[in-house]
Design an enzyme around this catalytic site. Structure first.
Site, PDB file in Angstrom:
ATOM      1  N   ARG A   1       1.479  -8.250  -9.049  1.00  0.00           N
ATOM      2  CA  ARG A   1       2.229  -8.221  -7.780  1.00  0.00           C
ATOM      3  C   ARG A   1       2.642  -9.629  -7.363  1.00  0.00           C
ATOM      4  NH1 ARG A   1      -1.532  -5.170  -3.736  1.00  0.00           N
ATOM      5  NH2 ARG A   1       0.243  -5.065  -2.350  1.00  0.00           N
TER       6      ARG A   1
ATOM      7  N   ARG B   1     -10.689  -6.246  -1.269  1.00  0.00           N
ATOM      8  CA  ARG B   1     -10.444  -5.247  -0.224  1.00  0.00           C
ATOM      9  C   ARG B   1     -10.988  -3.882  -0.625  1.00  0.00           C
ATOM     10  NH1 ARG B   1      -4.401  -6.171   2.152  1.00  0.00           N
ATOM     11  NH2 ARG B   1      -3.844  -4.684   0.528  1.00  0.00           N
TER      12      ARG B   1
ATOM     13  N   ARG C   1      12.668  -7.260  -0.147  1.00  0.00           N
ATOM     14  CA  ARG C   1      11.841  -7.870  -1.187  1.00  0.00           C
ATOM     15  C   ARG C   1      12.691  -8.355  -2.355  1.00  0.00           C
ATOM     16  NH1 ARG C   1       6.729  -5.063   0.051  1.00  0.00           N
ATOM     17  NH2 ARG C   1       5.056  -5.647  -1.354  1.00  0.00           N
TER      18      ARG C   1
ATOM     19  N   LYS D   1       0.773 -10.380   6.618  1.00  0.00           N
ATOM     20  CA  LYS D   1       1.957  -9.891   7.337  1.00  0.00           C
ATOM     21  C   LYS D   1       1.593  -8.715   8.255  1.00  0.00           C
ATOM     22  CE  LYS D   1       4.470  -8.902   3.665  1.00  0.00           C
ATOM     23  NZ  LYS D   1       3.526  -9.206   2.561  1.00  0.00           N
TER      24      LYS D   1
ATOM     25  N   ARG E   1      -8.000   0.377  -3.494  1.00  0.00           N
ATOM     26  CA  ARG E   1      -6.640   0.852  -3.741  1.00  0.00           C
ATOM     27  C   ARG E   1      -6.253   0.452  -5.162  1.00  0.00           C
ATOM     28  NH1 ARG E   1      -2.796  -1.439   0.974  1.00  0.00           N
ATOM     29  NH2 ARG E   1      -1.480  -1.919  -0.803  1.00  0.00           N
TER      30      ARG E   1
HETATM   31  P1  AMP Z   1       2.939  -3.434   0.354  1.00  0.00           P
HETATM   32  O1  AMP Z   1       1.935  -2.606   1.088  1.00  0.00           O
HETATM   33  O2  AMP Z   1       4.053  -3.936   1.241  1.00  0.00           O
HETATM   34  O3  AMP Z   1       2.325  -4.530  -0.459  1.00  0.00           O
HETATM   35  O4  AMP Z   1       3.659  -2.454  -0.686  1.00  0.00           O
HETATM   36  C1  AMP Z   1       2.935  -1.760  -1.676  1.00  0.00           C
HETATM   37  C2  AMP Z   1       3.857  -1.391  -2.828  1.00  0.00           C
HETATM   38  O5  AMP Z   1       4.943  -0.576  -2.354  1.00  0.00           O
HETATM   39  C3  AMP Z   1       4.537  -2.570  -3.523  1.00  0.00           C
HETATM   40  O6  AMP Z   1       3.726  -3.158  -4.509  1.00  0.00           O
HETATM   41  C4  AMP Z   1       5.764  -1.886  -4.112  1.00  0.00           C
HETATM   42  O7  AMP Z   1       5.447  -1.138  -5.270  1.00  0.00           O
HETATM   43  C5  AMP Z   1       6.144  -0.900  -3.029  1.00  0.00           C
HETATM   44  N1  AMP Z   1       7.077  -1.515  -2.036  1.00  0.00           N
HETATM   45  C6  AMP Z   1       6.834  -1.772  -0.727  1.00  0.00           C
HETATM   46  N2  AMP Z   1       7.917  -2.323  -0.135  1.00  0.00           N
HETATM   47  C7  AMP Z   1       8.862  -2.412  -1.107  1.00  0.00           C
HETATM   48  C8  AMP Z   1      10.198  -2.914  -1.149  1.00  0.00           C
HETATM   49  N3  AMP Z   1      10.785  -3.447  -0.048  1.00  0.00           N
HETATM   50  N4  AMP Z   1      10.868  -2.853  -2.323  1.00  0.00           N
HETATM   51  C9  AMP Z   1      10.318  -2.307  -3.419  1.00  0.00           C
HETATM   52  N5  AMP Z   1       9.060  -1.840  -3.475  1.00  0.00           N
HETATM   53  C10 AMP Z   1       8.331  -1.883  -2.323  1.00  0.00           C
END
Ligand code: AMP
Length: 216
Positions: free
Chosen positions: A171, A127, A88, A13, A160
């Site tokens: 996840r 990664r 989400r 994405k 990370r």
């Molecule tokens: P991402 O980089 O988008 O994969 O986000 C990393 C982490 O941030 C996720 O695993 C969640 O813990 C948190 N996160 C990001 N976006 C959201 C969202 N829209 N709702 C809830 N948690 C989020």
């Protein structure tokens, strides 16, 4: 053009958002990036979010809804925006629709990247990120010249916390349970485009562009 990018972590994405930013001249709104910045700055919201993020769970809806609501009202969103990693959950999607209604806006298209989960686990677990300059690498697809060392600046590479294999699997499960229902949600709204996300970056990009060209 107001867009949503849907897809599990590691589906590409963020990469596709980079092209869309350039093509349409609109900002990317990544809740993951905003939350990571809050964690780094040690803000109260960051402190609250960190434990959820490190374990691969979602941050509470009201926290992310609040930051997106604020972000959407900034001037740079007047010509459009790309939501990456939000919504989400169904309550987040409902809150988004309510906020946009108040702002007299709507989502034009939701792009769902469909992927193979096992391949994704490999992508994410491989990664590595530079602890100093933030450059990204992949142990299999884009390794640094010297193992564990950033080719650009020489600092140590780290993984990370949320890219560790066990967390990645969690996840994916969280995605399947809480986010996948949004595919159906946006099919019902009539704005969903499903795009195969395991093709090359260029193919995915041109398929997204074609879908948006034909978007009603
Ligand atoms: P991402 O980089 O988008 O994969 O986000 C990393 C982490 O941030 C996720 O695993 C969640 O813990 C948190 N996160 C990001 N976006 C959201 C969202 N829209 N709702 C809830 N948690 C989020």
């Amino acid at each position: 053009m107001n867009l949503i990018l849907l897809g599990p972590p590691g589906a590409g994405k963020g990469t596709q958002a980079q092209y869309l930013i350039e093509k349409y001249g609109i900002p990317q709104i990544s809740t993951g990036d905003m939350l990571r910045a809050a964690v780094k700055d040690g803000t109260p919201m960051g402190l609250k979010a960190k434990a959820c993020m490190d374990s691969g769970n979602l941050v509470p809806d009201e926290v992310v809804i609040g930051i997106v609501r604020e972000r959407l009202q900034k001037d740079d969103c007047s010509q459009g925006f790309i939501l990456d990693g939000f919504p989400r959950t169904v309550p987040q999607a409902d809150a988004l629709s309510e906020t946009l209604q108040q702002l007299n806006k709507k989502i034009d298209a939701a792009i769902a990247l469909t992927v193979d989960i096992e391949a994704l686990v490999e992508r994410l677990a491989g990664r590595r990120t530079c602890s100093a300059c933030g450059a990204g690498y992949h142990l299999l697809y884009d390794p640094p010249r010297e193992s564990g060392v950033c080719t650009k600046c020489g600092a140590t590479l780290i993984q990370r916390d949320d890219d560790k294999e066990e967390t990645v699997r969690n996840r994916m499960q969280v995605y399947a349970q809480q986010t996948l229902p949004l595919v159906e949600y946006y099919i019902n709204v009539g704005i969903l485009h499903e795009i195969a996300g395991m093709d090359s970056i260029e193919t995915v990009r041109s398929n997204i562009e074609a879908a948006l060209r034909n978007n009603p």
